[in-house]
Design an enzyme around this catalytic site. Structure first.
Site: not given
Ligand SMILES: NC(=O)c1ccc[n+]([C@@H]2O[C@H](COP(=O)([O-])OP(=O)(O)OC[C@H]3O[C@@H](n4cnc5c(N)ncnc54)[C@H](O)[C@@H]3O)[C@@H](O)[C@H]2O)c1
Length: 258
Positions: A154, A187, A141, A63, A157-158
């Protein structure tokens, strides 16, 4: 089944938060397009969805690339229909001190976390306008609300995702399209398996016990779960939230109050 006959696209839905959101929506009757850069992961989530008689399709696309997002939109609108719900979840994270953050890392993070939302909104909003309604949820985030050490790209971006959310909320309210963000705290997802070492080094923690940091420093003494975030997203796509737009809702155990 409160969202029967609705169509949703969840980006980065192959694992972690996105997979939980995809399954939560499918449980409510939504037909879910599970996008991921890793096709097999998206396929596995669709298999899980089909096990509880939900419905959807996996779709591989990066994406951050406009041609791939455009192709995905063409496929979805032709084969399935215009979407009602867009969840911009795909993202990446890396902890690095600012002076060690290379231009390459900076660009990669901004593209994955911010440009991806820009592209998906550009390509999928026209279909929502045609339908005269829709719900967009951007995954920002806690780091979109306050700076945190080692997260210059990060956080930028957020914070950007929140700005984009507010602008889209203003521009598309006349079309009955709500645009909101959620701001999760830490998370427990596979992302932390990748980040725990660099996080622990930067924060002076023992990597084996890095989760203790969240127990000590968050009012609700634990990491969040995927379910915690999926519940928040579900609320923002239900009719119960129809009067809410342009908001960035914290799901962070009380870490940030604004
Ligand atoms: N886990 C946390 O603590 C946390 C906290 C705040 C925000 N977030 C945000 O939540 C979202 C999901 O995070 P997560 O912890 O589930 O991460 P994760 O790495 O477990 O999952 C992310 C998914 O996105 C996919 N992805 C990454 N780049 C991509 C691209 N260019 N095109 C298509 N798919 C792509 C990956 O393959 C993966 O399956 C992210 O935006 C992250 O920044 C996570």
């Amino acid at each position: 089944m409160r969202l029967k006959n609705k169509i949703a696209l969840v980006t980065g839905g192959g694992q972690g938060i996105g997979s939980g959101i995809a399954m939560k929506l499918a449980q409510e009757g939504v037909y879910v397009i599970v996008n991921d850069i890793h096709y097999e992961n998206a396929q596995q989530i669709i298999e899980k969805i089909k096990q509880f008689k939900g419905n959807g399709v996996p779709y591989q696309a990066d994406v951050t690339k406009s041609d791939e997002v455009e192709e995905m939109e063409k496929f979805v609108s032709k084969e399935i229909g215009d979407i009602d719900i867009l969840v911009n979840n795909a993202g990446i994270c890396k902890f690095a001190p600012f002076l060690e953050t290379t231009e390459e890392v900076w660009d990669k993070i901004i593209q994955a976390n911010l440009k991806s939302s820009f592209l998906c909104c550009q390509y999928f909003l026209p279909g929502m306008i045609k339908k005269r309604g829709g719900k967009i949820v951007n995954i920002s985030s806690e780091s979109g609300k306050r700076g945190s050490k080692g997260q210059s790209a990060y956080c930028a971006s957020k914070f950007g995702v929140i700005g984009l959310t507010q602008v889209l909320a203003l521009e598309f309210a006349p079309f009955n399209i709500n645009v909101n963000a959620v701001c999760p705290g830490p998370i427990d997802t596979p992302l932390w398996e990748e980040m725990k070492t660099e996080f622990s080094v930067l924060y002076g923690l023992n990597v084996a016990n890095y989760k203790d940091y969240f127990v000590k420093n968050y009012p609700i003494s634990r990491m969040g779960t995927i379910e915690d975030v999926a519940n928040g997203v579900l609320f923002l796509v239900l009719p119960e939230s129809d009067y809410i737009t342009g908001q960035s809702i914290n799901i962070n155990g009380g870490a940030v109050f604004y």
